[in-house]
Design a protein around this motif. Sequence first.
Motif, PDB file in Angstrom:
ATOM      1  N   ALA A   1       0.719  -1.194  -0.043  1.00 17.10           N
ATOM      2  CA  ALA A   1      -0.025   0.017  -0.021  1.00 17.10           C
ATOM      3  C   ALA A   1       0.686   1.273  -0.021  1.00 17.10           C
ATOM      4  CB  ALA A   1      -0.811   0.059   0.989  1.00 17.10           C
ATOM      5  N   VAL A   2       0.713   2.077  -1.081  1.00 22.97           N
ATOM      6  CA  VAL A   2       1.290   3.386  -1.155  1.00 22.97           C
ATOM      7  C   VAL A   2       0.160   4.488  -0.744  1.00 22.97           C
ATOM      8  CG1 VAL A   2       2.602   5.062  -2.446  1.00 22.97           C
ATOM      9  CG2 VAL A   2       2.949   2.587  -2.648  1.00 22.97           C
ATOM     10  N   ILE A   3       0.298   5.301   0.265  1.00 21.60           N
ATOM     11  CA  ILE A   3      -0.696   6.106   0.734  1.00 21.60           C
ATOM     12  C   ILE A   3      -0.190   7.789   0.677  1.00 21.60           C
ATOM     13  CG2 ILE A   3      -2.384   6.658   2.598  1.00 21.60           C
ATOM     14  CD1 ILE A   3      -2.092   3.896   3.737  1.00 21.60           C
ATOM     15  N   ASP A   4      -0.809   8.520  -0.274  1.00 21.48           N
ATOM     16  CA  ASP A   4      -0.349   9.812  -0.529  1.00 21.48           C
ATOM     17  C   ASP A   4      -1.465  10.772   0.299  1.00 21.48           C
ATOM     18  OD1 ASP A   4       0.095  12.340  -1.169  1.00 21.48           O
ATOM     19  OD2 ASP A   4      -0.750  12.020  -3.304  1.00 21.48           O
ATOM     20  N   LEU A   5      -0.689  11.042   1.665  1.00 19.16           N
ATOM     21  CA  LEU A   5      -1.526  11.673   2.413  1.00 19.16           C
ATOM     22  C   LEU A   5      -1.587  13.374   2.210  1.00 19.16           C
ATOM     23  CD1 LEU A   5      -0.566  10.278   5.917  1.00 19.16           C
ATOM     24  CD2 LEU A   5      -2.775   9.816   4.506  1.00 19.16           C
ATOM     25  N   GLN A   6      -0.712  13.680   1.180  1.00 20.25           N
ATOM     26  CA  GLN A   6      -0.550  15.133   0.697  1.00 20.25           C
ATOM     27  C   GLN A   6      -1.521  15.623  -0.177  1.00 20.25           C
ATOM     28  OE1 GLN A   6       3.326  16.427   1.548  1.00 20.25           O
ATOM     29  NE2 GLN A   6       2.184  18.290   1.604  1.00 20.25           N
ATOM     30  N   GLY A   7      -1.931  14.839  -1.234  1.00 21.25           N
ATOM     31  CA  GLY A   7      -2.801  15.393  -2.199  1.00 21.25           C
ATOM     32  C   GLY A   7      -2.473  16.539  -2.991  1.00 21.25           C
ATOM     33  N   LEU A   8      -1.214  16.353  -3.602  1.00 21.98           N
ATOM     34  CA  LEU A   8      -0.442  17.428  -4.365  1.00 21.98           C
ATOM     35  C   LEU A   8       0.160  16.801  -5.626  1.00 21.98           C
ATOM     36  CD1 LEU A   8       1.142  20.010  -1.935  1.00 21.98           C
ATOM     37  CD2 LEU A   8      -1.179  20.127  -3.093  1.00 21.98           C
ATOM     38  N   THR A   9       0.630  17.318  -6.697  1.00 22.14           N
ATOM     39  CA  THR A   9       1.142  16.985  -7.771  1.00 22.14           C
ATOM     40  C   THR A   9       2.623  16.324  -7.386  1.00 22.14           C
ATOM     41  OG1 THR A   9      -0.050  18.442  -9.433  1.00 22.14           O
ATOM     42  CG2 THR A   9       2.031  17.313 -10.092  1.00 22.14           C
ATOM     43  N   LYS A  10       3.369  16.938  -6.455  1.00 18.53           N
ATOM     44  CA  LYS A  10       4.530  16.473  -6.167  1.00 18.53           C
ATOM     45  C   LYS A  10       4.520  15.036  -5.446  1.00 18.53           C
ATOM     46  CE  LYS A  10       4.919  19.229  -2.189  1.00 18.53           C
ATOM     47  NZ  LYS A  10       5.561  20.420  -1.223  1.00 18.53           N
ATOM     48  N   SER A  11       3.489  15.057  -4.446  1.00 18.48           N
ATOM     49  CA  SER A  11       3.261  13.652  -3.714  1.00 18.48           C
ATOM     50  C   SER A  11       2.802  12.390  -4.604  1.00 18.48           C
ATOM     51  CB  SER A  11       2.498  13.828  -2.553  1.00 18.48           C
ATOM     52  OG  SER A  11       1.084  14.489  -2.846  1.00 18.48           O
ATOM     53  N   ALA A  12       2.039  13.082  -5.719  1.00 17.41           N
ATOM     54  CA  ALA A  12       1.550  11.981  -6.681  1.00 17.41           C
ATOM     55  C   ALA A  12       2.615  11.328  -7.530  1.00 17.41           C
ATOM     56  CB  ALA A  12       0.451  12.559  -7.422  1.00 17.41           C
ATOM     57  N   LEU A  13       3.617  12.221  -7.851  1.00 15.62           N
ATOM     58  CA  LEU A  13       4.757  11.804  -8.425  1.00 15.62           C
ATOM     59  C   LEU A  13       5.632  10.997  -7.659  1.00 15.62           C
ATOM     60  CD1 LEU A  13       6.978  12.178 -10.687  1.00 15.62           C
ATOM     61  CD2 LEU A  13       8.037  13.984  -9.523  1.00 15.62           C
ATOM     62  N   VAL A  14       5.830  11.203  -6.206  1.00  9.67           N
ATOM     63  CA  VAL A  14       6.458  10.238  -5.697  1.00  9.67           C
ATOM     64  C   VAL A  14       5.663   8.910  -5.339  1.00  9.67           C
ATOM     65  CG1 VAL A  14       7.260   9.856  -3.018  1.00  9.67           C
ATOM     66  CG2 VAL A  14       7.628  12.179  -4.531  1.00  9.67           C
ATOM     67  N   ALA A  15       4.517   9.056  -5.135  1.00 10.89           N
ATOM     68  CA  ALA A  15       3.666   7.682  -4.972  1.00 10.89           C
ATOM     69  C   ALA A  15       3.688   6.916  -6.470  1.00 10.89           C
ATOM     70  CB  ALA A  15       2.252   8.189  -4.717  1.00 10.89           C
ATOM     71  N   ARG A  16       3.816   7.530  -7.667  1.00 11.17           N
ATOM     72  CA  ARG A  16       3.771   6.957  -8.905  1.00 11.17           C
ATOM     73  C   ARG A  16       5.331   6.205  -8.971  1.00 11.17           C
ATOM     74  NH1 ARG A  16       4.297   4.000 -11.962  1.00 11.17           N
ATOM     75  NH2 ARG A  16       3.569   3.863 -14.262  1.00 11.17           N
ATOM     76  N   THR A  17       6.323   6.925  -8.492  1.00 12.93           N
ATOM     77  CA  THR A  17       7.549   6.307  -8.333  1.00 12.93           C
ATOM     78  C   THR A  17       7.849   4.892  -7.571  1.00 12.93           C
ATOM     79  OG1 THR A  17       8.464   8.754  -9.253  1.00 12.93           O
ATOM     80  CG2 THR A  17      10.239   6.910  -8.224  1.00 12.93           C
ATOM     81  N   ALA A  18       7.200   4.956  -6.633  1.00 12.80           N
ATOM     82  CA  ALA A  18       7.263   3.980  -5.733  1.00 12.80           C
ATOM     83  C   ALA A  18       6.866   2.769  -6.439  1.00 12.80           C
ATOM     84  CB  ALA A  18       6.417   4.205  -4.414  1.00 12.80           C
ATOM     85  N   ARG A  19       7.548   1.469  -6.150  1.00 13.72           N
ATOM     86  CA  ARG A  19       7.243   0.192  -6.444  1.00 13.72           C
ATOM     87  C   ARG A  19       6.332  -0.536  -5.675  1.00 13.72           C
ATOM     88  NH1 ARG A  19      10.101  -4.756  -6.306  1.00 13.72           N
ATOM     89  NH2 ARG A  19      11.675  -3.974  -4.801  1.00 13.72           N
ATOM     90  N   LEU A  20       5.195  -1.071  -6.414  1.00 14.84           N
ATOM     91  CA  LEU A  20       4.065  -1.787  -5.731  1.00 14.84           C
ATOM     92  C   LEU A  20       4.532  -3.212  -5.905  1.00 14.84           C
ATOM     93  CD1 LEU A  20       0.909  -0.391  -7.319  1.00 14.84           C
ATOM     94  CD2 LEU A  20       1.901  -0.055  -5.011  1.00 14.84           C
ATOM     95  N   ALA A  21       4.112  -4.162  -4.685  1.00 17.68           N
ATOM     96  CA  ALA A  21       4.317  -5.380  -4.625  1.00 17.68           C
ATOM     97  C   ALA A  21       3.045  -6.094  -5.383  1.00 17.68           C
ATOM     98  CB  ALA A  21       3.926  -5.951  -3.138  1.00 17.68           C
ATOM     99  N   GLU A  22       3.286  -7.191  -5.950  1.00 20.69           N
ATOM    100  CA  GLU A  22       2.249  -7.834  -6.508  1.00 20.69           C
ATOM    101  C   GLU A  22       0.636  -7.712  -5.732  1.00 20.69           C
ATOM    102  OE1 GLU A  22       0.875 -12.069  -8.612  1.00 20.69           O
ATOM    103  OE2 GLU A  22       2.843 -11.983  -7.589  1.00 20.69           O
ATOM    104  N   GLY A  23      -0.353  -7.266  -6.392  1.00 14.81           N
ATOM    105  CA  GLY A  23      -1.526  -6.871  -5.777  1.00 14.81           C
ATOM    106  C   GLY A  23      -1.471  -5.626  -4.857  1.00 14.81           C
ATOM    107  N   GLY A  24      -0.418  -4.950  -4.924  1.00 14.11           N
ATOM    108  CA  GLY A  24      -0.378  -3.594  -4.217  1.00 14.11           C
ATOM    109  C   GLY A  24      -1.067  -2.519  -4.669  1.00 14.11           C
ATOM    110  N   ARG A  25      -1.570  -1.592  -4.055  1.00 14.75           N
ATOM    111  CA  ARG A  25      -2.374  -0.421  -4.574  1.00 14.75           C
ATOM    112  C   ARG A  25      -1.851   1.036  -4.073  1.00 14.75           C
ATOM    113  NH1 ARG A  25      -8.801  -1.987  -4.383  1.00 14.75           N
ATOM    114  NH2 ARG A  25      -8.811  -2.985  -6.272  1.00 14.75           N
ATOM    115  N   ARG A  26      -2.150   1.849  -4.852  1.00 18.15           N
ATOM    116  CA  ARG A  26      -1.949   3.329  -4.334  1.00 18.15           C
ATOM    117  C   ARG A  26      -3.054   3.883  -3.988  1.00 18.15           C
ATOM    118  NH1 ARG A  26       1.333   2.327  -9.281  1.00 18.15           N
ATOM    119  NH2 ARG A  26       3.555   2.601  -8.663  1.00 18.15           N
ATOM    120  N   TYR A  27      -3.027   4.482  -2.810  1.00 10.42           N
ATOM    121  CA  TYR A  27      -4.360   5.260  -2.089  1.00 10.42           C
ATOM    122  C   TYR A  27      -4.156   6.763  -2.204  1.00 10.42           C
ATOM    123  CZ  TYR A  27      -5.374   0.337  -0.740  1.00 10.42           C
ATOM    124  OH  TYR A  27      -5.626  -1.009  -0.935  1.00 10.42           O
ATOM    125  N   ALA A  28      -5.069   7.583  -2.524  1.00  6.43           N
ATOM    126  CA  ALA A  28      -5.090   8.901  -2.262  1.00  6.43           C
ATOM    127  C   ALA A  28      -6.437   9.730  -1.788  1.00  6.43           C
ATOM    128  CB  ALA A  28      -4.254   9.726  -3.549  1.00  6.43           C
TER     129      ALA A  28
END
Length: 354
Positions: free
Chosen positions: A89-116
């Motif tokens: 789980a990658v959880i973007d608590l910031q809600g901005l473009t810069k934090s979205a970029l970091v969340a997108r750059t993070a690597r997900l495990a199989e079945g992992g999800r990004r939340y915002a």
Amino acid sequence: MDILIVKLSSLGDVVHAMPAVQDLRAARPGARIDWVVERAFAPLVRRCEGVDRVIPLELRRWRRAPLAPATRQEWRAFRQELQAQAYDAVIDLQGLTKSALVARTARLAEGGRRYALANRTEGSSYEAPTRWIADVAVRVPARSHAVQRSRELCAAALGYELPAQLRYGLHAEPHHNQDVPHRDQGVPDYEQRLPPHDQREPHHHPGEPRPCIAFVHGSSREDKCWPQPHWIELGKKLVAEGFAIGLPHGSDAERRRSEGLAAAIGPHAQVWPRLDLGVLADRLAGCAGVIGVDSGLSHIAVALDLPHVQIYNFDTAWRTGPEVPGVPQGRQRSVYGSPCPSLPAVWEAWRALG
């Protein structure tokens, strides 16, 4: 379970995200929790209970020279460190473009999800890319306290009930025995934590240690500041009751103001050296209390559960203040006034803490 928190800045926002980490730890006790944050705030996040790895970055600096070879090299190093771990789980608590970029750059495990966040909340910044990049966008109440917004997003993302108790989990080593030179007599005072918080009027004898009250007088916004004559009068009243006054600062302008306040308050006021946030948190933890404007250092005082009065020139305490809706009130109070709270109002709020 491996979880990544993305909350990059600013200082107050970082502090407000800490209770969400404590909720995660309680709900998923076996989870590993990493946190991406601006390097300036990393020393504080390292003191947050339950954070396994702090991954610092310097987007603010990199944006000044995005194409410079040093920037590209540092970004590659950051990306390599970030992607060393795959996250469920990658959880973007910031809600901005810069934090979205970091969340997108993070690597997900199989079945992992990004939340915002799916929506903007009143009085807070929000940019659409955060929900475009997320696998799951979570809607929260539009009028939300900053602490509750992060807690509710994490609870919805991982499917647990929001705990009734709120904990920040910020650990500090209280900093004692800081000399406060007695300019007129050469007698040193020392900062110490006032043992039980209800001892609001310590009996002081010459040469004995004085408990210290920190004045957080600086803010990144001048319109959040409190008039200097009020600080001086408040300082003199507290000194008369047996306290010393500590004056932190984070810029040259704040240092000059601290020096002016110390000179006007008298020999029991001390200008602190400029410290990194971790050491500064330790020093605050050694105080008997804090009185401050709406700023990051004041929010640290709340996280440390210090007796604290927070001064608001704008009616925004409902969003960032120490009183969090639905949570039992602790040893902190906010005081609002326009154009600013009066000295008697702040004094009465301080007295009421006892």
